[in-house]
Design an enzyme around this catalytic site. Structure first.
Site, PDB file in Angstrom:
ATOM      1  N   ASP A   1       0.856  -1.184   0.000  1.00 30.67           N
ATOM      2  CA  ASP A   1       0.000   0.000   0.000  1.00 30.67           C
ATOM      3  C   ASP A   1       0.891   1.232   0.000  1.00 30.67           C
ATOM      4  OD1 ASP A   1      -2.437   1.560   0.213  1.00 30.67           O
ATOM      5  OD2 ASP A   1      -1.950   1.874   2.308  1.00 30.67           O
ATOM      6  N   SER A   2       0.283   2.375  -0.329  1.00 27.79           N
ATOM      7  CA  SER A   2       1.020   3.637  -0.292  1.00 27.79           C
ATOM      8  C   SER A   2       1.458   3.998   1.117  1.00 27.79           C
ATOM      9  CB  SER A   2       0.142   4.766  -0.854  1.00 27.79           C
ATOM     10  OG  SER A   2      -1.019   4.930  -0.057  1.00 27.79           O
TER      11      SER A   2
ATOM     12  N   CYS B   1      -4.440  -0.937  -2.246  1.00 28.09           N
ATOM     13  CA  CYS B   1      -4.522   0.513  -2.436  1.00 28.09           C
ATOM     14  C   CYS B   1      -5.330   0.770  -3.695  1.00 28.09           C
ATOM     15  CB  CYS B   1      -3.114   1.096  -2.571  1.00 28.09           C
ATOM     16  SG  CYS B   1      -3.061   2.854  -2.986  1.00 28.09           S
TER      17      CYS B   1
ATOM     18  N   GLU C   1      -1.947   8.674   8.181  1.00 25.19           N
ATOM     19  CA  GLU C   1      -0.556   8.211   8.165  1.00 25.19           C
ATOM     20  C   GLU C   1       0.172   8.608   9.448  1.00 25.19           C
ATOM     21  OE1 GLU C   1       1.778   6.597   5.930  1.00 25.19           O
ATOM     22  OE2 GLU C   1      -0.116   5.758   5.241  1.00 25.19           O
TER      23      GLU C   1
ATOM     24  N   CYS D   1     -10.912   4.309  -0.155  1.00 24.76           N
ATOM     25  CA  CYS D   1      -9.463   4.297   0.105  1.00 24.76           C
ATOM     26  C   CYS D   1      -9.240   3.398   1.304  1.00 24.76           C
ATOM     27  CB  CYS D   1      -8.964   5.717   0.384  1.00 24.76           C
ATOM     28  SG  CYS D   1      -7.238   5.792   0.966  1.00 24.76           S
TER      29      CYS D   1
ATOM     30  N   HIS E   1      -7.226   3.560   3.625  1.00 25.97           N
ATOM     31  CA  HIS E   1      -6.971   4.291   4.867  1.00 25.97           C
ATOM     32  C   HIS E   1      -8.268   4.604   5.623  1.00 25.97           C
ATOM     33  CE1 HIS E   1      -3.001   5.021   3.068  1.00 25.97           C
ATOM     34  NE2 HIS E   1      -2.587   5.522   4.220  1.00 25.97           N
TER      35      HIS E   1
END
Length: 259
Positions: free
Chosen positions: A15-16, A78, A156, A188, A190
């Site tokens: 993932d990013s 992602c 993040e 997303c 996240h």
């Protein structure tokens, strides 16, 4: 050939940043005997504001790392990376690669009033893949999209319930609520980390949908088809990797252990 791959080899998940941990949780529940290697590319997060070429380069680099470590399959956890790079990855590599896509189809099925909201990154919303999803599954429903600039960065940093994060969520949920959406797609990986906060903003009558469980089931199907499902009865293990800092590692463990 895939049949020659050891069934006890790990599955690489990428993932990013830390968002794909929400997918990894579904993977470990669905496949408790599999081993996983998770790579958070936090030094380059977010992907949503990067070019397709930049995202592909990062995905190739991470995939090479995970394959070098013996991965038998890859999960691109992602949405933005899937949209930008998964086709190129499948041309480049021979092992199975499973991607993400915003859950427009199940949202359309779940909606009672035919109004669906989608929270996602700019990169996902602008992608050809998302346009194709709307073309296939968005007929007969109204889809209201909202790019959530800055939200990935907050998550993040492990800031799930800070005034800044809540303010962003209120800002981004407001247009969906104003449109009357009764179902919202968390587009997303996240965003499930702030699902509780989103639910408090939009109210209990609004259904929130993410795709982690569907991806886990798809991975199981692919591993079974390729005859590389781990048949051992011991619990699998997982290893965290990152291009980020020690702070990234701290946030990863914080989010992994959060309810």
């Amino acid at each position: 050939m895939c049949s020659a791959i050891a069934v006890n080899a790990p599955v690489g998940v990428m993932d990013s940043g830390v968002g794909g941990l929400t997918v990894l949780k579904h993977l470990t529940r669905q496949l408790p005997h599999e081993h996983f290697r998770y790579f958070a590319d936090s030094a380059y997060a977010p992907y949503g504001n990067k070019t397709t070429a930049e995202i592909q380069q990062r995905c190739f680099s991470i995939a090479d790392t995970l394959i070098t470590q013996g991965s038998k399959a890859l999960v691109v956890a992602c949405n933005t990376a899937t949209a930008a790079a998964i086709a190129a990855m499948r041309e480049r590599y021979t092992l199975p690669i499973i991607g993400m896509e915003p859950a427009v189809k199940p949202a359309a099925a779940a909606s009672k009033n035919g109004i669906i909201g989608v929270l996602a990154t700019t990169g996902t919303l602008k992608s050809a893949q998302f346009a194709a999803l709307l073309e296939h599954y968005g007929q007969g429903v109204q889809v209201v999209t909202q790019a959530c600039v800055g939200l990935v960065e907050c998550i993040e940093q492990g800031q799930l319930n800070t005034p800044q994060t809540v303010s962003l969520l209120q800002q981004y949920c407001q247009p969906l609520m104003a449109a009357g959406a009764d179902t919202i797609v968390l587009g997303c990986t996240h965003y499930p980390f702030v699902k509780k906060q989103i639910q408090e903003i939009v109210g209990p009558e609004v259904t929130l949908i993410d795709t982690g469980a569907a991806v886990a089931k798809r991975l199981q199907q692919v591993l079974e088809q390729k005859k590389i499902l781990n048949t051992a009865r011991d619990a699998g293990n997982f290893v965290f990797l990152t291009s980020g800092t020690e702070e990234t590692e701290r946030v990863m463990h914080q989010l992994w252990n959060a309810e």
